[in-house]
Scaffold this active site. Structure first.
Site, PDB file in Angstrom:
ATOM      1  CB  SER A  45      53.829  11.956  -1.341  1.00  0.00           C
ATOM      2  OG  SER A  45      53.904  10.915  -0.394  1.00  0.00           O
ATOM      3  CD  GLU A  46      56.711  13.784   1.121  1.00  0.00           C
ATOM      4  OE1 GLU A  46      56.510  14.975   0.859  1.00  0.00           O
ATOM      5  OE2 GLU A  46      55.806  12.946   1.286  1.00  0.00           O
ATOM      6  CB  THR A  47      62.363   9.485  -2.141  1.00  0.00           C
ATOM      7  OG1 THR A  47      61.507   8.948  -3.157  1.00  0.00           O
ATOM      8  CG2 THR A  47      63.578   8.577  -1.996  1.00  0.00           C
ATOM      9  CG  HIS A  73      54.330   9.557   4.699  1.00  0.00           C
ATOM     10  ND1 HIS A  73      54.492  10.795   4.120  1.00  0.00           N
ATOM     11  CD2 HIS A  73      54.632   8.657   3.729  1.00  0.00           C
ATOM     12  CE1 HIS A  73      54.855  10.649   2.864  1.00  0.00           C
ATOM     13  NE2 HIS A  73      54.956   9.361   2.600  1.00  0.00           N
TER      14      HIS A  73
END
Length: 261
Positions: A45-47, A73
């Site tokens: 979902s995120e880097t 997060h």
């Protein structure tokens, strides 16, 4: 060029739960196209990309398809890596698109200090009820997200929404939330199909809106929140006037190298 990155499960102390994020500490940001390509290849979902600058860090976050303004997060995951892998001492101050964020470690929890995302009431529409055919109590926007308040907490975990019906509701994210029961003051889930993420497992940034909303409704400033995705995660919230803290655990899953760049 070889780059090191870590994968962290945030808002949990158990592997394979919470929300996974990749974290890459750099001397300088890579070209935007390269950072986007790495995020797409990671398919999380995120880097997060973090760069030291004097007494603080610059921090940016990418989904598999776009750069975003705020990710809770992945900020917690970044603090976890700075402390556990690089031996740096908190609190960590981050310069981001939403201003300064900070993360400290208190009682073995990562404590993220962030601005409140103020709720603006909006009407419940037929498109909302078509996407979520359960009793809805209220709807509000906060930042660039839409939030729907369910009348029954059990519906939060049980519902299996059609993403094609969620996409028209918001150019960014759609959160659903309800008053909790037992040990949790509120429960939620968060969907971002418009930006390549059908469901975000545990969303710190969404709780910058969900937390203050329930603080007003419940008449309390300290909340325990549960995000009821399949992976699940617990967040402890403390609500102030303009800012809040979002606390949780984190655990490292993987250290890896990117080669051939």
């Amino acid at each position: 060029m070889t780059l090191i990155f870590f994968q962290v499960d945030a808002f949990t102390d158990t592997l394979f739960e919470g929300n996974p994020a990749a974290v890459m500490k750099l001397d300088a940001f890579l070209p935007d196209e390269m950072m986007q390509s790495i995020a797409a290849e990671n398919n999380l979902s995120e880097t997060a990309y973090v760069v030291p600058r004097d007494d603080h860090f610059k921090l940016r976050w990418f989904t598999p398809t776009v750069e975003i303004d705020f990710c809770g997060h992945a900020t917690v995951a970044t603090a976890h890596i700075l402390a556990s892998e690089y031996g740096l001492t908190p609190p960590f101050n981050f310069e981001t698109k939403v201003g300064r964020l900070s993360v400290d470690i208190i009682d073995e929890r990562y404590v993220l200090d962030a601005p409140i995302s103020k709720a603006i009431p909006t009407d419940i529409t037929s498109a909302m009820t078509e996407a979520f055919p359960v009793p809805l109590e209220a709807a509000f926007t906060a930042g660039n997200n839409l939030y729907l308040v369910f009348g029954n907490a059990d519906d939060i975990a049980a519902i299996e929404p059609d993403m094609s019906k969620i996409i028209p509701l918001s150019n960014h994210g759609v959160g659903i939330t309800a008053r909790g029961a037992g040990e949790y003051d509120c429960v939620s889930r968060f969907f971002v199909p418009a930006e390549g993420i059908d469901e975000d497992p545990v969303t710190g940034s969404a709780h910058a809106a969900i937390g203050p909303y329930w603080a007003v409704r419940l008449g309390q400033t300290k909340l325990t929140a549960y995000q009821a995705s399949k992976r699940g995660g617990i967040l402890w919230l403390e609500i102030g006037e303009e800012r809040l803290t979002i606390s949780g655990h984190a655990v490292t899953y993987m250290k890896a190298e990117i080669t051939g760049l």
